[in-house]
Design a protein around this motif. Structure first.
Motif, PDB file in Angstrom:
ATOM      1  N   ASP A 139      19.155 -10.256   2.072  1.00 25.90           N
ATOM      2  CA  ASP A 139      18.004  -8.742   2.369  1.00 25.90           C
ATOM      3  C   ASP A 139      16.686  -8.941   2.762  1.00 25.90           C
ATOM      4  N   GLN A 140      16.350  -7.937   3.778  1.00 23.03           N
ATOM      5  CA  GLN A 140      14.951  -8.521   4.669  1.00 23.03           C
ATOM      6  C   GLN A 140      14.422  -6.672   3.207  1.00 23.03           C
ATOM      7  N   ALA A 141      13.348  -7.934   2.689  1.00 27.91           N
ATOM      8  CA  ALA A 141      12.810  -7.352   1.123  1.00 27.91           C
ATOM      9  C   ALA A 141      11.604  -8.198   1.160  1.00 27.91           C
ATOM     10  N   LEU A 142      11.239  -7.158   0.394  1.00 25.54           N
ATOM     11  CA  LEU A 142       9.467  -7.782  -0.070  1.00 25.54           C
ATOM     12  C   LEU A 142       9.655  -7.789  -1.488  1.00 25.54           C
ATOM     13  N   PHE A 143       9.350  -9.312  -2.624  1.00 29.09           N
ATOM     14  CA  PHE A 143       9.088  -9.723  -3.552  1.00 29.09           C
ATOM     15  C   PHE A 143       8.238  -9.170  -4.123  1.00 29.09           C
ATOM     16  N   ILE A 144       7.450  -9.407  -5.513  1.00 26.77           N
ATOM     17  CA  ILE A 144       6.520  -8.931  -6.658  1.00 26.77           C
ATOM     18  C   ILE A 144       6.744  -9.456  -7.435  1.00 26.77           C
ATOM     19  N   MET A 145       5.380 -10.574  -7.843  1.00 27.99           N
ATOM     20  CA  MET A 145       6.059 -11.438  -8.990  1.00 27.99           C
ATOM     21  C   MET A 145       4.767 -11.343  -9.993  1.00 27.99           C
TER      22      MET A 145
ATOM     23  N   ILE B  29       4.894 -10.750  -2.434  1.00 25.07           N
ATOM     24  CA  ILE B  29       2.546 -11.089  -2.793  1.00 25.07           C
ATOM     25  C   ILE B  29       2.853 -10.883  -3.772  1.00 25.07           C
ATOM     26  N   PHE B  30       1.671 -11.140  -4.743  1.00 22.63           N
ATOM     27  CA  PHE B  30       0.627 -11.399  -6.153  1.00 22.63           C
ATOM     28  C   PHE B  30       0.340 -10.089  -6.753  1.00 22.63           C
ATOM     29  N   PRO B  31       0.829  -8.588  -6.309  1.00 18.53           N
ATOM     30  CA  PRO B  31      -0.233  -7.294  -6.141  1.00 18.53           C
ATOM     31  C   PRO B  31      -1.633  -7.473  -7.575  1.00 18.53           C
ATOM     32  N   GLU B  32      -1.177  -8.521  -8.188  1.00 15.37           N
ATOM     33  CA  GLU B  32      -2.461  -8.990  -9.624  1.00 15.37           C
ATOM     34  C   GLU B  32      -3.416  -9.333  -8.491  1.00 15.37           C
ATOM     35  N   GLY B  33      -3.438 -10.293  -7.441  1.00 16.90           N
ATOM     36  CA  GLY B  33      -4.609 -10.691  -6.203  1.00 16.90           C
ATOM     37  C   GLY B  33      -5.111 -11.716  -7.013  1.00 16.90           C
ATOM     38  N   THR B  34      -4.581 -12.701  -8.677  1.00  9.94           N
ATOM     39  CA  THR B  34      -5.136 -13.398  -8.883  1.00  9.94           C
ATOM     40  C   THR B  34      -4.546 -14.057 -10.202  1.00  9.94           C
ATOM     41  N   ASP B  35      -4.712 -15.368 -10.912  1.00 13.30           N
ATOM     42  CA  ASP B  35      -4.075 -15.714 -11.561  1.00 13.30           C
ATOM     43  C   ASP B  35      -4.349 -14.872 -13.045  1.00 13.30           C
ATOM     44  N   LEU B  36      -3.567 -15.708 -14.065  1.00 14.14           N
ATOM     45  CA  LEU B  36      -3.863 -14.396 -15.192  1.00 14.14           C
ATOM     46  C   LEU B  36      -4.967 -16.198 -16.144  1.00 14.14           C
TER      47      LEU B  36
ATOM     48  N   VAL C 142      -0.373  -9.872 -18.091  1.00 10.50           N
ATOM     49  CA  VAL C 142      -0.401  -9.682 -16.523  1.00 10.50           C
ATOM     50  C   VAL C 142      -2.120  -9.010 -16.640  1.00 10.50           C
ATOM     51  N   LEU C 143      -1.853  -9.104 -15.318  1.00  6.04           N
ATOM     52  CA  LEU C 143      -3.315  -8.501 -15.125  1.00  6.04           C
ATOM     53  C   LEU C 143      -3.210  -6.910 -14.130  1.00  6.04           C
ATOM     54  N   HIS C 144      -3.824  -5.713 -14.422  1.00  4.23           N
ATOM     55  CA  HIS C 144      -3.365  -4.516 -13.579  1.00  4.23           C
ATOM     56  C   HIS C 144      -3.111  -4.613 -12.736  1.00  4.23           C
ATOM     57  N   PRO C 145      -2.530  -4.623 -11.349  1.00  3.48           N
ATOM     58  CA  PRO C 145      -2.473  -4.332 -10.459  1.00  3.48           C
ATOM     59  C   PRO C 145      -2.880  -4.123  -9.119  1.00  3.48           C
ATOM     60  N   LYS C 146      -3.454  -4.445  -8.130  1.00  6.53           N
ATOM     61  CA  LYS C 146      -3.794  -3.566  -7.214  1.00  6.53           C
ATOM     62  C   LYS C 146      -3.061  -3.553  -6.204  1.00  6.53           C
ATOM     63  N   THR C 147      -3.019  -1.733  -5.866  1.00  4.53           N
ATOM     64  CA  THR C 147      -2.287  -1.537  -5.687  1.00  4.53           C
ATOM     65  C   THR C 147      -2.079  -0.895  -4.043  1.00  4.53           C
ATOM     66  N   THR C 148      -3.233  -0.968  -3.093  1.00 11.31           N
ATOM     67  CA  THR C 148      -3.347  -1.161  -1.915  1.00 11.31           C
ATOM     68  C   THR C 148      -2.600  -1.832  -1.050  1.00 11.31           C
ATOM     69  N   GLY C 149      -2.762  -3.249  -0.998  1.00 10.87           N
ATOM     70  CA  GLY C 149      -1.831  -3.475  -0.162  1.00 10.87           C
ATOM     71  C   GLY C 149      -0.237  -3.671  -1.003  1.00 10.87           C
ATOM     72  N   PHE C 150       0.204  -3.515  -2.088  1.00 12.27           N
ATOM     73  CA  PHE C 150       1.338  -3.374  -1.947  1.00 12.27           C
ATOM     74  C   PHE C 150       2.387  -2.220  -1.241  1.00 12.27           C
TER      75      PHE C 150
ATOM     76  N   LYS D  27       5.407   0.984   2.190  1.00 10.00           N
ATOM     77  CA  LYS D  27       5.540   1.554   3.250  1.00 10.00           C
ATOM     78  C   LYS D  27       5.766   1.464   5.357  1.00 10.00           C
ATOM     79  N   ARG D  28       4.933  -0.375   5.327  1.00  6.83           N
ATOM     80  CA  ARG D  28       4.758   0.235   6.576  1.00  6.83           C
ATOM     81  C   ARG D  28       6.160  -0.972   6.629  1.00  6.83           C
ATOM     82  N   LEU D  29       6.795  -1.594   5.270  1.00 10.64           N
ATOM     83  CA  LEU D  29       8.803  -2.412   6.677  1.00 10.64           C
ATOM     84  C   LEU D  29       9.408  -1.032   6.058  1.00 10.64           C
ATOM     85  N   ALA D  30       9.501  -0.227   5.217  1.00 12.56           N
ATOM     86  CA  ALA D  30      10.431   0.706   4.771  1.00 12.56           C
ATOM     87  C   ALA D  30      10.379   1.396   6.684  1.00 12.56           C
TER      88      ALA D  30
END
Length: 313
Positions: free
Chosen positions: A20-26, A107-114, A137-145, A150-153
């Motif tokens: 798979d070509q894929a975007l992973f989030i964690m 990409i880690f959408p939270e941007g930093t550790d817990l 968890v932390l509230h995710p930052k959505t801009t980069g994700f 969108k760009r990869l798709a």
């Protein structure tokens, strides 16, 4: 991780298709999550191979050794300046497309550790946006994700999005110093959920923001359940995603890299050639790291330069 540090990798959910070509989030529980993620990727991938690269904070690329290796491996580094980051990521994603490199990107959408301070910052953000407080968890930052999705798709570089939830049992650890003192968890649990890109509104930024926020609310609930029960749903015997057996190839790789490190340490003490090689290589990486955006950026620029020469010929 199991052989060296006694940390067992426990998997649940969907296996990862290594083609798979894929975007992973964690979620980003600790500063050391990426160390355990390699074990997850090895055991969860079918077949057990992957091409994972990560989006990381720019200062990490200056770290002697790991930071330099990740530059050479083509990891994406961000400066927390959206205009500059968007340009850099676009260039690098286009480069992977042009060389037809099947991309798997985390990409880690939270941007930093817990950490506790980051939880407090996240909850202040929640108060100002009428959102619930989170503790797992932390509230995710959505801009980069949303940009990456969108760009990869759009460039036909994304077959799926894999959502990974990580949790640990055992020693409480958060930073590199815990690793130095040998404080490792005895289990690292990974729950994996695959979402086909064709079923997601990747072209709609607002819809993808809502999708990610909903996913993180579910992740918060899943982690609360995990720490109450000691496992993710489906991680008992019969889980869909089972760890790979310890293969001869993996043992040989461990032996090879151990011998190589022993050889390098020996060479530093007894070989002037090795000392000069390490010194000059280190100086080169330091200069490149601080005078450019990194080796990964120079690689893209060199490709574009030589490509323009070929096109002009």
């Amino acid at each position: 991780m199991n052989v060296m540090f006694g940390t067992e990798i426990i998997l649940s959910g969907d296996p990862i298709d290594s083609q798979d070509q894929a975007l992973f989030i964690m979620n980003h529980k600790t500063r050391l999550d990426w160390n355990f993620l390699w074990g997850c990727m090895f055991h969860a991938s079918r077949p057990s191979a992957h091409r994972l690269k990560m989006v990381l904070k720019s200062p990490i690329r200056h770290a002697p050794g790991p930071g330099w290796v990740m530059q050479i491996a083509g990891f994406l580094y961000i400066e927390r300046n959206w205009d500059a980051d968007q340009e850099a990521m676009t260039e690098q994603l286009d480069y992977f497309r042009d060389i037809q490199h099947p991309l798997q990107l985390l990409i880690f959408p939270e941007g930093t550790d817990l950490s506790q301070s980051n939880i407090e910052k996240s909850n202040k953000f929640a108060d100002s946006h009428d959102l619930p407080h989170y503790s797992r968890v932390l509230h995710p930052k959505t801009t980069g994700f949303t940009f990456l999705a969108k760009r990869l798709a759009e460039s036909d570089q994304m077959d799926a999005i894999y959502d990974i939830t990580v949790a640990y049992l055992g020693n409480s650890f958060q930073s590199e110093m815990d690793a130095v003192y040998g404080r490792f968890p005895y289990q690292a649990h990974f729950h994996i959920k695959k979402y086909d890109a064709s079923n997601l509104p990747v072209s709609d930024t607002e819809e993808m923001k809502s999708w990610l926020n909903k996913l993180w609310a579910e992740k918060e609930a899943r982690l609360h359940q995990f720490y109450n029960e000691g496992r993710f749903e489906g991680s008992s015997v019969g889980a869909v995603c089972k760890p790979q057996p310890l293969s001869n190839a993996l043992c040989m790789a461990l032996v090879f890299w151990t011998i190589l490190q022993v050889f390098l340490v020996y060479g530093l003490f007894f070989s002037s050639f090795i000392r000069w090689l390490v010194l000059l290589s280190s100086l080169l990486m330091i200069v490149l790291s601080f005078t450019s955006r990194g080796v990964q950026h120079l690689e893209v620029q060199w490709f574009r330069y030589f490509n323009s020469i070929r096109n002009a010929a």
